[in-house]
Structures are given as C-alpha cells and as structure tokens.
Scaffold this motif. Structure first.
Motif, PDB file in Angstrom:
ATOM      1  N   ILE A 133      -4.206   1.106  33.031  1.00 48.36           N
ATOM      2  CA  ILE A 133      -3.443   0.263  34.191  1.00 48.36           C
ATOM      3  C   ILE A 133      -2.043   0.235  33.916  1.00 48.36           C
ATOM      4  CG2 ILE A 133      -3.805  -1.966  33.167  1.00 48.36           C
ATOM      5  CD1 ILE A 133      -4.212  -3.011  36.017  1.00 48.36           C
ATOM      6  N   ASP A 134      -1.145   0.434  34.730  1.00 45.64           N
ATOM      7  CA  ASP A 134       0.340   0.317  34.644  1.00 45.64           C
ATOM      8  C   ASP A 134       0.998  -0.340  35.814  1.00 45.64           C
ATOM      9  OD1 ASP A 134       0.518   2.384  36.569  1.00 45.64           O
ATOM     10  OD2 ASP A 134       0.750   3.931  35.115  1.00 45.64           O
ATOM     11  N   SER A 135       2.302  -0.491  35.705  1.00 41.24           N
ATOM     12  CA  SER A 135       2.951  -1.074  36.718  1.00 41.24           C
ATOM     13  C   SER A 135       3.206  -0.413  38.036  1.00 41.24           C
ATOM     14  CB  SER A 135       4.268  -1.450  36.171  1.00 41.24           C
ATOM     15  OG  SER A 135       5.059  -0.186  35.949  1.00 41.24           O
ATOM     16  N   ALA A 136       3.164   0.833  37.937  1.00 41.14           N
ATOM     17  CA  ALA A 136       3.224   1.963  39.257  1.00 41.14           C
ATOM     18  C   ALA A 136       1.748   1.350  40.177  1.00 41.14           C
ATOM     19  CB  ALA A 136       3.163   3.044  38.683  1.00 41.14           C
ATOM     20  N   VAL A 137       0.632   1.333  39.464  1.00 39.81           N
ATOM     21  CA  VAL A 137      -0.594   1.330  40.257  1.00 39.81           C
ATOM     22  C   VAL A 137      -0.621  -0.102  40.532  1.00 39.81           C
ATOM     23  CG1 VAL A 137      -2.185   0.903  38.257  1.00 39.81           C
ATOM     24  CG2 VAL A 137      -3.084   1.959  40.383  1.00 39.81           C
ATOM     25  N   VAL A 138      -0.301  -1.170  39.964  1.00 45.38           N
ATOM     26  CA  VAL A 138      -0.246  -2.417  40.554  1.00 45.38           C
ATOM     27  C   VAL A 138       0.566  -2.711  41.521  1.00 45.38           C
ATOM     28  CG1 VAL A 138       0.236  -4.838  39.610  1.00 45.38           C
ATOM     29  CG2 VAL A 138      -1.127  -3.117  38.066  1.00 45.38           C
ATOM     30  N   THR A 139       1.903  -1.950  41.272  1.00 47.75           N
ATOM     31  CA  THR A 139       2.741  -2.340  42.404  1.00 47.75           C
ATOM     32  C   THR A 139       2.421  -1.849  43.701  1.00 47.75           C
ATOM     33  OG1 THR A 139       4.732  -2.334  40.898  1.00 47.75           O
ATOM     34  CG2 THR A 139       5.371  -1.721  43.107  1.00 47.75           C
ATOM     35  N   GLN A 140       1.964  -0.537  43.751  1.00 51.82           N
ATOM     36  CA  GLN A 140       1.080   0.129  44.871  1.00 51.82           C
ATOM     37  C   GLN A 140       0.148  -0.609  45.709  1.00 51.82           C
ATOM     38  OE1 GLN A 140       0.498   4.130  43.503  1.00 51.82           O
ATOM     39  NE2 GLN A 140       2.567   4.256  43.085  1.00 51.82           N
ATOM     40  N   THR A 141      -0.677  -1.204  44.631  1.00 55.56           N
ATOM     41  CA  THR A 141      -1.765  -2.318  45.127  1.00 55.56           C
ATOM     42  C   THR A 141      -1.188  -3.473  45.975  1.00 55.56           C
ATOM     43  OG1 THR A 141      -3.324  -1.281  43.541  1.00 55.56           O
ATOM     44  CG2 THR A 141      -3.959  -3.485  44.551  1.00 55.56           C
ATOM     45  N   ILE A 142      -0.354  -4.108  45.202  1.00 56.37           N
ATOM     46  CA  ILE A 142       0.243  -5.221  45.877  1.00 56.37           C
ATOM     47  C   ILE A 142       0.963  -4.874  47.266  1.00 56.37           C
ATOM     48  CG2 ILE A 142       2.095  -7.133  45.715  1.00 56.37           C
ATOM     49  CD1 ILE A 142       1.556  -6.701  42.501  1.00 56.37           C
ATOM     50  N   ASP A 143       1.675  -3.616  47.344  1.00 57.70           N
ATOM     51  CA  ASP A 143       2.328  -3.412  48.515  1.00 57.70           C
ATOM     52  C   ASP A 143       1.321  -3.116  49.537  1.00 57.70           C
ATOM     53  OD1 ASP A 143       4.859  -3.998  47.287  1.00 57.70           O
ATOM     54  OD2 ASP A 143       5.037  -1.596  47.165  1.00 57.70           O
ATOM     55  N   TRP A 144       0.229  -2.493  49.201  1.00 56.64           N
ATOM     56  CA  TRP A 144      -0.778  -2.054  50.294  1.00 56.64           C
ATOM     57  C   TRP A 144      -1.538  -3.251  50.869  1.00 56.64           C
ATOM     58  CZ3 TRP A 144      -6.121  -2.289  51.009  1.00 56.64           C
ATOM     59  CH2 TRP A 144      -6.658  -1.535  51.709  1.00 56.64           C
ATOM     60  N   ILE A 145      -1.607  -4.343  49.841  1.00 55.57           N
ATOM     61  CA  ILE A 145      -2.238  -5.506  50.372  1.00 55.57           C
ATOM     62  C   ILE A 145      -1.460  -6.123  51.358  1.00 55.57           C
ATOM     63  CG2 ILE A 145      -2.921  -7.949  49.755  1.00 55.57           C
ATOM     64  CD1 ILE A 145      -4.464  -6.745  47.314  1.00 55.57           C
ATOM     65  N   GLU A 146       0.017  -6.545  51.248  1.00 54.13           N
ATOM     66  CA  GLU A 146       0.964  -6.858  52.004  1.00 54.13           C
ATOM     67  C   GLU A 146       0.836  -6.038  53.318  1.00 54.13           C
ATOM     68  OE1 GLU A 146       5.404  -8.490  51.950  1.00 54.13           O
ATOM     69  OE2 GLU A 146       4.968  -6.788  50.754  1.00 54.13           O
ATOM     70  N   GLN A 147       0.633  -4.981  53.228  1.00 57.21           N
ATOM     71  CA  GLN A 147       0.665  -4.178  54.545  1.00 57.21           C
ATOM     72  C   GLN A 147      -0.450  -4.437  55.269  1.00 57.21           C
ATOM     73  OE1 GLN A 147       2.046  -0.099  53.553  1.00 57.21           O
ATOM     74  NE2 GLN A 147       4.045  -0.320  53.905  1.00 57.21           N
ATOM     75  N   LEU A 148      -1.561  -4.271  54.598  1.00 52.13           N
ATOM     76  CA  LEU A 148      -2.972  -4.537  55.226  1.00 52.13           C
ATOM     77  C   LEU A 148      -2.970  -5.670  56.064  1.00 52.13           C
ATOM     78  CD1 LEU A 148      -5.966  -3.503  55.387  1.00 52.13           C
ATOM     79  CD2 LEU A 148      -6.310  -5.240  53.215  1.00 52.13           C
ATOM     80  N   ALA A 149      -2.344  -7.044  55.561  1.00 50.02           N
ATOM     81  CA  ALA A 149      -2.468  -8.360  55.972  1.00 50.02           C
ATOM     82  C   ALA A 149      -1.434  -8.197  57.070  1.00 50.02           C
ATOM     83  CB  ALA A 149      -1.859  -9.274  54.927  1.00 50.02           C
ATOM     84  N   ALA A 150      -0.291  -7.574  56.969  1.00 50.29           N
ATOM     85  CA  ALA A 150       0.500  -7.372  58.269  1.00 50.29           C
ATOM     86  C   ALA A 150      -0.122  -6.920  59.272  1.00 50.29           C
ATOM     87  CB  ALA A 150       1.841  -6.824  57.894  1.00 50.29           C
ATOM     88  N   ALA A 151      -0.845  -5.467  59.101  1.00 50.72           N
ATOM     89  CA  ALA A 151      -1.589  -4.938  60.043  1.00 50.72           C
ATOM     90  C   ALA A 151      -2.684  -5.659  60.947  1.00 50.72           C
ATOM     91  CB  ALA A 151      -2.094  -3.549  59.576  1.00 50.72           C
TER      92      ALA A 151
END
Length: 386
Positions: A359-377
């Motif tokens: 696990i690294d910061s890139a995959v965590v960052t992308q996951t956080i951003d995706w969840i934010e976009q999911l909730a917005a959608a």
C-alpha cells in the motif's frame, strides 16, 4: 489581478512526471482536438458533443465551460493549484503563457498551459482548510478566492511545515462538508505516512499509516450516508403530508406509541422519526453498496442507484471515459473489502503470508478522491429525483 484556479490531475500514470518535467498543467478531453483557433464557447461545445456523443447536453455544456476556462479564462500570472493523484499533496505554480495543444506528449496530455512550479508537495489537507468544499466533479475550478486567501497559500508555499489554520469561519456544516473534512483527515494521515517514510522510521511499519488512512476514508463514507439519510428523512417528515413521498419513506415503521405521542402533541413527527432512526439503524454499517442503496431508498425513488451514479461520474468526473453501475459497485466493494482486511485480518497478503499487502500514498490518495467523487455523484442523483 491574479486569480486562483484549481486543476485536478489527469488519470494518466505518467502525467504528473510530465507536468513537472515539462513545466505545464493539462486537462483531459483530448478527443476534442486543438482549440488554439477556437475561442468561442459555443464552438467548443459543438466540438465536445461531436467527440463525446454519449454524454447528455448538460454534461457536454459543463465540459465546454471547463475547456473554455482552461483555453481562455485562465490568464498568464494566475496562480494554479494541481490536486495530485500520486500523493495527497498539491502542486502550486504560476501560469506563464497561453493555451497550447501538444502532440509530442502522451495521448491524454494534449490541452496544456505552461507553469512555473513553486512547490510540488503542499499537503492538500492544509490547502482545503483555506478552500473548503471544492467541487469534486469538476476538473477546472475558478475559486474566486480573495487576495488574502491567495496570500496565505503563497505563505504556505514558503512554509515547509504548514500547520493549517482550521476550517473557514461560517462554513455551513452540511453532511457533505463533514465528509470532506473527514476525508481531509485521511489525507493528513497519508501525508504523515510520506513524511515518516522519508525519515526511515524503523520502530513500526510506516505503511500502517496508509492503512489507517484507508480505514478512515471508508468510515467517513459510512458516517456521511447516516447523516445524509437522517437529514433528508427529517426534511421529509417536516414537509406537509400532501406532498409526495418516496416509497421507502412511506414504509418506514414507527410504533403505535409514537403515533399517540404525535396525536397528543407530546412529540412532533420529526422528533419521532429522528428517535426511530437512531434506534432502528444505529447499529448498521453503510459501507457495502447494497446497504447504501437500501439506506437511500428511504429518501429517494431512484430505481438503479449505482447505474445513475455511474452515469454522473462518466459525464462529469471523467475525461471522456465511461463507467457502468456494475463497475462502480465493484470498485466500492473492493475498497470496503480492503478496509475489512486491514481492520480484521492484518491486511495479510494471501500469496505471501505473513507479510502484508503493499500500500502506498498514491493508491490511498486515489481511493480518497474516488470516495469524495462517489458521494458527490450520489448527491446529484438524489437531488435530481427529489
């Protein structure tokens, strides 16, 4: 007067390396073609509709607006913040020239503006305290920030240990704002993991800080679903009964004792519904897509929630890419499954026990951003069905 813009990083794997090496920032929608000679927004809209026929008119209009802003709205000497995907940081720089359409880079990196980068590793959690509630479905965002905000961001650029200044005063704490704050905490954990990795701390596994960020962002989603459903249920309970109700709300059960309390004016319907929500649903976890769909069925008549959400993500958050409801659902299941592995099974790698999965910061960052976009959608879908 200089303005402050935010650009979201492209999904292309090598994009950030190219952006920092070449001194540029780019947006997607490469299939639209060269806009150097197309300064009119109506012509850009026509290009978008021809290149991406699967999107609805409103979304094509939104694409055109953002491309027009990138093509003609951003000016030389404006300040740009690039929200990175490879790590929970923001790159800050000055725009130094006009729009260009480049063919010498990756296929996805076409629409570009030259940038003089000032700093590449400003913690995003700190920036979003200065600029709360950024639209998560837009790639190009004009912030309208005051000069004082720009001055504070530039001060952070020179501060190698920014400590933040708390959320903006007067920011209404809606469920989505609360979600963004919690996701910023997850980003802070990812940033801390990066710093610890640089220090080569050997007393514990630094990667566990990234795992904590992963757990935090799923918990933030869970809490947001609870808060969003509660708020919408109470709004429905407060509305006149002659107005239509979602089917799920109509089947929500309260006791005869509660009905008597309402009839005898010992409690309002809003108070009874609020109490019953806490009693009947407080123990449930809203992480799995089926549970989330069931929760939102109380406040919406949307038939296929994830298909509707995928449509919003494809049209508003993508770069001309299409996702299906099944893909969105499976992505959320993978994220929640990883959270459960971290919380309950030590995140052990089944192919290499007893070692943990990487696990690294890139995959965590992308996951956080995706969840934010999911909730917005999800919010877009719920509001459209109201």
């Amino acid at each position: 007067m200089a303005r402050l813009w935010i650009i979201r990083s492209l999904r292309a794997a090598a994009y950030e390396e190219i952006a920092f090496r070449e001194g540029l920032v780019a947006v997607g929608w490469a299939a639209v073609g060269d806009l150097a000679a197309v300064a009119d927004q109506a012509h850009i809209r026509a290009r978008v509709k021809a290149a991406y026929p699967f999107v609805e008119t409103a979304s094509a209009d939104a694409y055109a607006v953002q491309l027009f802003q990138f093509r003609s709205g951003i000016g030389p000497e404006d300040l740009v913040l690039l929200l990175r995907r490879s790590r929970p940081d923001v790159a800050v720089g000055w725009i130094t020239g006009d729009y260009r359409y480049r063919l010498d880079l990756r296929d996805e990196v076409r629409h570009v503006r030259p940038v003089r980068w000032l700093r590449l590793d400003l913690p995003r959690s700190v920036v979003e305290r200065e600029l709360p509630s950024l639209p998560p479905l837009n790639m190009v965002i004009e912030t309208g920030a005051a000069d004082a905000v720009m001055a504070r961001i530039l001060a952070l650029v020179d501060d190698k240990n920014p400590d933040g200044r708390g959320p903006a005063a007067g920011q209404p704490v809606t469920p989505f704002v609360s979600l963004q704050r919690n996701l910023n905490y997850a980003r802070s954990l990812a940033t801390a993991g990066q710093h610890l990795a640089q220090l080569e701390v050997g007393s514990f596994e630094v990667s566990d800080v990234f795992r904590a960020a992963w757990v935090q962002c799923v918990a933030a989603l869970d809490q947001w679903v609870r808060q969003e459903v509660r708020g919408r249920m109470l709004n429905l309970a407060a509305r006149p009964t002659r107005l239509p109700r979602p089917k799920g709300y109509a089947t929500f059960q309260i006791s005869l004792e509660d009905i008597e309390r309402v009839l005898q004016s010992r409690a309002t319907l809003v108070e009874v519904v609020d109490e019953r929500l806490g009693q009947s649903r407080g123990h449930l976890a809203y992480q799995h897509p089926d549970k989330i769909r069931e929760a939102f069925s109380l406040v919406s008549n949307v038939g296929n929630l994830w298909a509707a959400v995928a449509k919003v993500l494809s049209e508003r958050a993508g770069e001309g890419s299409v996702s299906s409801g099944a893909e969105v659902r499976e992505q959320l299941i993978r994220i929640v499954r990883r959270r459960n592995k971290i919380a309950h099974e030590y995140d052990e790698d089944p192919d290499d026990p007893p070692n943990k999965r990487t696990i690294d910061s890139a995959v965590v960052t992308q996951t956080i951003d995706w969840i934010e976009q999911l909730a917005a959608a999800v919010l877009v879908v719920l509001d459209a069905s109201a």
